[in-house]
Design an enzyme around this catalytic site. Sequence first.
Site, PDB file in Angstrom:
ATOM      1  N   GLY A  86       3.280   4.942  -7.878  1.00 44.33           N
ATOM      2  CA  GLY A  86       4.424   5.407  -8.642  1.00 44.33           C
ATOM      3  C   GLY A  86       4.176   5.314 -10.136  1.00 44.33           C
ATOM      4  O   GLY A  86       4.247   6.311 -10.860  1.00 44.33           O
ATOM      5  N   GLY A 139       2.724   1.162  -3.269  1.00 40.40           N
ATOM      6  CA  GLY A 139       2.415   0.102  -2.309  1.00 40.40           C
ATOM      7  C   GLY A 139       1.739   0.668  -1.066  1.00 40.40           C
ATOM      8  O   GLY A 139       0.806   0.071  -0.525  1.00 40.40           O
ATOM      9  N   ARG A 163       7.378  13.227  -6.717  1.00 36.66           N
ATOM     10  CA  ARG A 163       7.610  13.056  -5.282  1.00 36.66           C
ATOM     11  C   ARG A 163       8.441  14.189  -4.687  1.00 36.66           C
ATOM     12  O   ARG A 163       8.273  14.529  -3.512  1.00 36.66           O
ATOM     13  CB  ARG A 163       8.302  11.718  -5.026  1.00 36.66           C
ATOM     14  CG  ARG A 163       7.343  10.555  -5.112  1.00 36.66           C
ATOM     15  CD  ARG A 163       8.043   9.243  -4.936  1.00 36.66           C
ATOM     16  NE  ARG A 163       7.073   8.187  -4.666  1.00 36.66           N
ATOM     17  CZ  ARG A 163       7.361   6.888  -4.684  1.00 36.66           C
ATOM     18  NH1 ARG A 163       8.574   6.490  -4.971  1.00 36.66           N
ATOM     19  NH2 ARG A 163       6.432   6.006  -4.410  1.00 36.66           N
ATOM     20  N   LYS A 172       1.086  -7.482 -11.986  1.00 39.64           N
ATOM     21  CA  LYS A 172       0.844  -8.694 -11.198  1.00 39.64           C
ATOM     22  C   LYS A 172      -0.442  -8.692 -10.378  1.00 39.64           C
ATOM     23  O   LYS A 172      -0.688  -7.769  -9.619  1.00 39.64           O
ATOM     24  CB  LYS A 172       2.006  -8.879 -10.222  1.00 39.64           C
ATOM     25  CG  LYS A 172       3.281  -9.319 -10.873  1.00 39.64           C
ATOM     26  CD  LYS A 172       4.173  -9.835  -9.789  1.00 39.64           C
ATOM     27  CE  LYS A 172       5.607  -9.985 -10.191  1.00 39.64           C
ATOM     28  NZ  LYS A 172       6.465  -9.772  -9.035  1.00 39.64           N
TER      29      LYS A 172
HETATM   30  C1  3PG Z   1       8.109   3.054  -3.697  1.00 34.34           C
HETATM   31  O1  3PG Z   1       8.593   3.576  -4.698  1.00 34.34           O
HETATM   32  O2  3PG Z   1       7.215   2.200  -3.749  1.00 34.34           O
HETATM   33  C2  3PG Z   1       8.575   3.526  -2.362  1.00 34.34           C
HETATM   34  O3  3PG Z   1       9.553   4.491  -2.471  1.00 34.34           O
HETATM   35  C3  3PG Z   1       9.045   2.351  -1.540  1.00 34.34           C
HETATM   36  O4  3PG Z   1      10.126   1.728  -2.155  1.00 34.34           O
HETATM   37  P1  3PG Z   1      10.366   0.188  -1.919  1.00 34.34           P
HETATM   38  O5  3PG Z   1       9.192  -0.519  -2.565  1.00 34.34           O
HETATM   39  O6  3PG Z   1      11.673  -0.144  -2.565  1.00 34.34           O
HETATM   40  O7  3PG Z   1      10.381  -0.056  -0.437  1.00 34.34           O
HETATM   41 MG    MG Z   2       7.360  -0.176  -4.271  1.00 27.25          MG
END
Ligand code: 3PG
Ligand code: MG
Length: 403
Positions: free
Chosen positions: A360, A384, A37, A202
Amino acid sequence: MAIRTLSSLGDLAGKTVLIRCDFNVPLQDGAITDEGRIVASLPTLRALLEQGAKVVAMSHLGRPKGEPEAQYSLEPVAARLSELLETPVAFATDTVGEDAERVRAALQDGQLALLENLRFDPRETSKDADDRAAFAGELAEGADVFVSDGFGVVHREQASVFEIAKALPSAAGMLVERELEVLSRLTDSPEHPYAVVLGGSKVSDKLGVIEHLLPRVDRLLIGGGMLFTFLAAQGHGVASSLLEDDQLDRVRGYLQQAQELGVELLLPTDIVVAAAFDADAEHETVAADAIEQSSFGKDGIGLDIGPDSAAAFADAICGASTVFWNGPMGVFEMPAFAHGTKAVAQALTEIEGLSVVGGGDSAAAVRQLGFTDDAFGHISTGGGASLEFLEGARLPGLEALGL
Ligand code: 3PG
Ligand code: MG
């Protein structure tokens, strides 16, 4: 409407640019274990610095509870940014306090500063829009424009993502622009055959995306912890493997729908079952419908897809022209259970068409398994966020930029 891009902000020389990045990188004992990132954010940062802007970068890291916690400090990120950009990066130990003020006042044209973790202030993620707007207002003070370049957080309605884009003239950075360009190719007119590979622990995280994609894809491959809920929905015992009981009916619905739509829904036919959730645990491969017959009986835990399944998944992927993959096939962090994930990653590198790795965990997995970023069509910086984009969900951070 199209999203506003950097050029809409005009000449930025001498201007103070506030930029939201997603520097939420995995850390182990203070060391960054996947800097994907950070590297992905460099082109926009370089472009702004080269224009002679004063750049104030901000991000969150992890999920602190609205107050400073040393383990979630962004200081290691500032250090790494400075190495990668080969220029000093000033670090402020707060976001809107005295230190941020000091750092911002000292910033010259063409220089970069990074603020401390935004989530050390409870207003960043507050459910109260007024709280968030107040924080956004303080962050915006003294800045001329806002650039949104943290694609990984555009699905969050948070102060530094949503409210801030309304407090200043705002536009998407190059990272966000590129993500949208690629991910739109998956939603608008994907080349067929189109295969989607879903894994991770999940099912409940993937409901929206499964529902949205079933009518659009030719093949859906299911691995990772979520596969056991699918096996259980077909009536098979899964011993002590991960299982979401409350999703069984829903999953039965997906199996039925896939059949009606003529979507090839591929489930593993063999599973690597271990005696315990442990890197050195004893393990063996059994048929997917005989997990409870492994030597570990009811204690057995499925931790990876088996070799036959890995080969079948690789075939299904290689024959596709568009592939999106989110979620590891097994516990890839443990070498004994990384084979399925590795086989899927390898297959994605071999397809002729567009291969996209979302998320991620999957992004970290491919790098940890030794693949280079350029072996894939695109590695998304959003987990997400990329899933929600594919679901066709409303993404507050993009909406605020005119999309
Ligand atoms: C992630 O790693 O999914 C993003 O940086 C968002 O983080 P969060 O899910 O804690 O909002
Ligand atoms: Mg996340």
